[in-house]
Design an enzyme around this catalytic site. Sequence first.
Site: not given
Length: 383
Positions: A89-91
């Site tokens: 999950l990208s920042c």
Amino acid sequence: MSVEEHARRQAAAMERNGCWPGHSPWVRSAMTALPRHVFTPDTVWTWDGHAWEPLTRSVDEKRWAAAVYQGPFDATVTQLEGGLPSSSLSCPSVVADMLDSLRLDPGHRVLELGTGTGWNAALLAHRAGPGVVTSVEVDLHLAAEAERRLAAAGLVVAVHVGDGAAGWLQGSPFDRVIATYAVEEVPWAWVEQTRPGGRIVTPWGRLGHVALTVADDGASAEGWVQGLGMFMPARGVEQGLELHRVRERHPCGPKDAVFGRAAAGLADASLLFALRVLLPDVRVSTDRGAAAATAWLHDAHSSWACLTDHPDGRTTVERGGPRHLHEEIAGAWEQWEQAGRPSLYDFGMTRTEHEQWIWSEVDGVRRRWEPTLAPRPVPGAAA
């Protein structure tokens, strides 16, 4: 602290750090309505300094929630492959920035490459509407789980298993195309499957993302760098050895070299992007410690260097492996300065059917950049 409390704290941190896009207020509404943890698998992974450690929600929900909501600038690893992260999950700050760059409106037909957990597809569907978002995922298991989560959230998204590099011809043309993984070269299929005037947003080279607009004749796509951030590469791309493994393979050599610049200067985002263009295989990380700033360089395979600033103004070099990375960095740094020190947002990309290149534009002068070569003026560009 509950998962919901972690979500609220992260939203507040996004506000304090100016991460909510002012021109796209829908992004905050979507992230509030579809919180990150709803699309996070039961097990995530954290680095304990030596190895990746699994955190399972059913075993320790507090630690799991803290890993999911570390902060605006922290990604959450959701899958390992071969001992290295293969999905995340990208920042949230980068997710918000990329969605803002997409300029998405209700009714737009969207192609997403890299479904992952399904969270980004959910945010797209929240804005664009039901039945207009198509997402492609290469991993059969990830695709199935994402499809399940999206359906549970009441969202109508078409999830397909396939190679993202090929896009999804059956649903084209699309108004918007967005990738959640980094590519070295933007696949021409993405341009072909985007309508003239449509927009493509993708991470490039694991350092920053670009937004390209397809030309009216469909023969090219061009646009500016939008931000700086680290991204997962496409599946099958060699991720190389991590820094500590490179150091294990190539122990420290000379320790008495002196670097002609301060290591702290390598924290500059604009310089980092220029170095990424000129030296695409060299990775740079910096740390401003209490005693001195340090910068680590490595090529993921054979060589590394550590630059350390000292109170007396010297910057010393420790290194291992055959390459003198600090000298390569110094040369590229000089090229960036000679080009007028273009900022991150002075850089852009052009993609045609047979070629892709990075350019910068300062004071109306556009320069084309090539790996290991000094930037040169582009014929016919504005002077």
